[in-house]
Every structure is written in structure tokens, then in C-alpha cells.
Design a protein around this motif. Structure first.
Motif, short mmCIF file in Angstrom:
data_model
loop_
_atom_site.label_atom_id
_atom_site.label_comp_id
_atom_site.label_asym_id
_atom_site.label_seq_id
_atom_site.Cartn_x
_atom_site.Cartn_y
_atom_site.Cartn_z
N ASP A 1 0.81 -1.21 0.00
CA ASP A 1 0.00 0.00 0.00
C ASP A 1 0.85 1.27 0.00
OD1 ASP A 1 0.92 -0.52 2.55
OD2 ASP A 1 -0.84 0.38 3.54
N LYS A 2 2.16 1.14 0.11
CA LYS A 2 3.07 2.29 0.13
C LYS A 2 3.43 2.69 -1.30
CE LYS A 2 7.47 3.75 2.05
NZ LYS A 2 8.66 3.32 2.76
N LYS A 3 3.06 3.90 -1.67
CA LYS A 3 3.33 4.37 -3.03
C LYS A 3 4.74 4.94 -3.11
CE LYS A 3 -1.33 5.01 -4.32
NZ LYS A 3 -2.19 5.41 -5.32
N ILE A 4 5.43 4.59 -4.16
CA ILE A 4 6.79 5.09 -4.37
C ILE A 4 6.70 6.33 -5.25
CG2 ILE A 4 9.05 4.61 -5.38
CD1 ILE A 4 8.62 1.69 -4.72
N CYS A 5 7.36 7.39 -4.81
CA CYS A 5 7.40 8.64 -5.58
C CYS A 5 8.09 8.39 -6.92
CB CYS A 5 8.16 9.70 -4.79
SG CYS A 5 8.50 11.20 -5.71
N GLY A 6 7.58 9.01 -7.97
CA GLY A 6 8.17 8.86 -9.30
C GLY A 6 9.61 9.34 -9.37
N LEU A 7 10.00 10.23 -8.47
CA LEU A 7 11.36 10.76 -8.47
C LEU A 7 12.31 9.96 -7.59
CD1 LEU A 7 10.54 14.58 -8.34
CD2 LEU A 7 11.08 13.17 -10.33
N ASP A 8 11.82 8.93 -6.94
CA ASP A 8 12.65 8.06 -6.13
C ASP A 8 13.54 7.22 -7.04
OD1 ASP A 8 13.21 5.41 -4.70
OD2 ASP A 8 12.40 6.66 -3.08
N PRO A 9 14.82 7.03 -6.70
CA PRO A 9 15.71 6.23 -7.55
C PRO A 9 15.21 4.81 -7.79
CG PRO A 9 16.99 7.39 -5.89
CD PRO A 9 15.53 7.61 -5.56
N ASP A 10 14.39 4.27 -6.90
CA ASP A 10 13.86 2.92 -7.06
C ASP A 10 12.53 2.89 -7.80
OD1 ASP A 10 16.00 1.80 -5.67
OD2 ASP A 10 15.01 2.11 -3.73
N SER A 11 12.08 4.04 -8.27
CA SER A 11 10.78 4.13 -8.92
C SER A 11 10.72 3.31 -10.20
CB SER A 11 10.48 5.59 -9.26
OG SER A 11 9.39 5.70 -10.13
N GLN A 12 9.54 2.80 -10.47
CA GLN A 12 9.29 2.07 -11.72
C GLN A 12 9.40 2.98 -12.93
OE1 GLN A 12 5.25 0.70 -11.35
NE2 GLN A 12 4.44 2.75 -11.18
N TYR A 13 9.35 4.29 -12.71
CA TYR A 13 9.38 5.25 -13.82
C TYR A 13 10.79 5.52 -14.35
CZ TYR A 13 4.59 5.95 -12.45
OH TYR A 13 3.27 5.74 -12.15
N VAL A 14 11.80 5.10 -13.64
CA VAL A 14 13.17 5.35 -14.08
C VAL A 14 13.43 4.71 -15.44
CG1 VAL A 14 15.61 4.92 -13.59
CG2 VAL A 14 14.09 5.72 -11.76
N ASP A 15 13.06 3.47 -15.61
CA ASP A 15 13.27 2.79 -16.90
C ASP A 15 12.45 3.45 -18.01
OD1 ASP A 15 15.08 0.98 -15.84
OD2 ASP A 15 13.52 -0.49 -15.36
N LEU A 16 11.24 3.88 -17.69
CA LEU A 16 10.42 4.58 -18.68
C LEU A 16 11.04 5.93 -19.05
CD1 LEU A 16 6.83 3.80 -17.33
CD2 LEU A 16 7.93 2.86 -19.37
N ALA A 17 11.62 6.61 -18.07
CA ALA A 17 12.28 7.88 -18.34
C ALA A 17 13.46 7.68 -19.30
CB ALA A 17 12.76 8.53 -17.04
N VAL A 18 14.19 6.59 -19.12
CA VAL A 18 15.30 6.28 -20.02
C VAL A 18 14.79 6.07 -21.44
CG1 VAL A 18 17.10 4.57 -20.54
CG2 VAL A 18 16.78 5.40 -18.19
N GLU A 19 13.64 5.41 -21.57
CA GLU A 19 13.04 5.23 -22.89
C GLU A 19 12.65 6.57 -23.52
OE1 GLU A 19 9.99 2.23 -23.24
OE2 GLU A 19 11.00 0.97 -21.76
N VAL A 20 12.15 7.49 -22.70
CA VAL A 20 11.81 8.83 -23.22
C VAL A 20 13.07 9.53 -23.71
CG1 VAL A 20 10.95 11.13 -22.59
CG2 VAL A 20 9.72 9.09 -21.83
N PHE A 21 14.14 9.48 -22.92
CA PHE A 21 15.40 10.09 -23.36
C PHE A 21 15.89 9.46 -24.65
CE2 PHE A 21 16.15 11.40 -18.79
CZ PHE A 21 16.06 12.75 -19.04
N SER A 22 15.77 8.14 -24.75
CA SER A 22 16.17 7.44 -25.97
C SER A 22 15.35 7.93 -27.16
CB SER A 22 15.99 5.94 -25.77
OG SER A 22 16.27 5.26 -26.95
N MET A 23 14.07 8.14 -26.97
CA MET A 23 13.20 8.63 -28.04
C MET A 23 13.61 10.03 -28.49
SD MET A 23 10.61 8.16 -30.05
CE MET A 23 10.25 6.55 -29.41
#
Length: 128
Positions: free
Chosen positions: A4-26
Motif C-alpha cells: 500500500d506504500k506508493k513510491i514517488c516517481g522521483l525516487d531512484p527505485d521508482s518504476q518510472y526510471v526505466d520509462l524515463a530512459v526510454e523517453v530520453f532514448s526517443m
């Protein structure tokens, strides 16, 4: 326990880190950056208008737009047989601006965007 603990998108362990890398790649393509800049400056444009603006063939621009559309960076609107593209939101535009500002820093000296900010601040002081 932590489900139930939500991880902030800016946290280094966030699931969004890999997606952010894909955006940079694009965005790691000069034509795509130019497309984003053209859409930022001019709003909604057709493939032919974008091709003229970025100096590339319409077929190539269309392929880049397809990738940007899949990444949800641009959206399209059909009008008859023509498609018009626009930025899906302001975030890609801001990332491109920030990347260009960072590139200006790599040249040394005071980057141009700092001159613009300083000029605006000086005008505010003069008008007060």
C-alpha cells in the motif's frame, strides 16, 4: 506489507526510471528534437509543414512522428486526408528546452538563456 506504500516517481527505485530512459532514448535524435521545437513554436502542423520546417523529406518526418506518437509525445488529428500533429503535453517541450540550455552551458561563458533571464530581471527593477 509495503504493497500500500506508493513510491514517488522521483525516487531512484521508482518504476518510472526505466520509462524515463526510454523517453530520453526517443528524444536522442536531432530530427525528433527539431520536430518538437517546431511544434512548440508553431503549434499544430501537417507532415508537409513539419518536413519543410525541419528540412527533411515528408516520408522520414512521418516515420519520426509515428514513433513520437507511439511514445505519446505527439498526438494527431485527421482532417480529410491530412494529419495534423501537436505536442501531447508541455513536458517533452520542456525537456528539449532544458537539454538545449544544458548544451549552452557546455560552450563555456554565460549561456544565452541566462542573459535573457538577467535582462527580464533588470527590466522589472527599472519599472519598479
Amino acid at each position: 506489507m509495503n504493497a500500500d506504500k506508493k513510491i514517488c516517481g522521483l525516487d531512484p527505485d521508482s518504476q518510472y526510471v526505466d520509462l524515463a530512459v526510454e523517453v530520453f532514448s526517443m528524444l536522442a535524435d536531432a530530427t525528433r528534437v527539431r520536430i518538437i521545437l517546431a511544434l512548440r513554436a508553431q503549434g499544430e502542423l501537417s507532415v508537409n509543414e513539419l518536413a519543410e520546417s525541419v528540412g527533411k523529406a515528408p516520408a522520414g518526418v512521418s516515420q519520426h512522428l509515428a514513433k513520437l506518437r507511439l511514445a505519446r509525445i505527439v498526438t494527431a488529428r485527421q482532417e480529410g486526408t491530412r494529419a495534423f500533429y501537436r505536442l501531447a503535453n508541455e513536458h517533452a517541450s520542456q525537456m528539449v528546452s532544458d537539454a538545449i540550455f544544458q548544451a549552452e552551458h557546455s560552450l563555456g561563458g554565460v549561456p544565452r538563456h541566462h542573459h535573457v533571464q538577467a535582462d527580464a530581471g533588470q527590466k522589472e527593477k527599472e519599472s519598479a
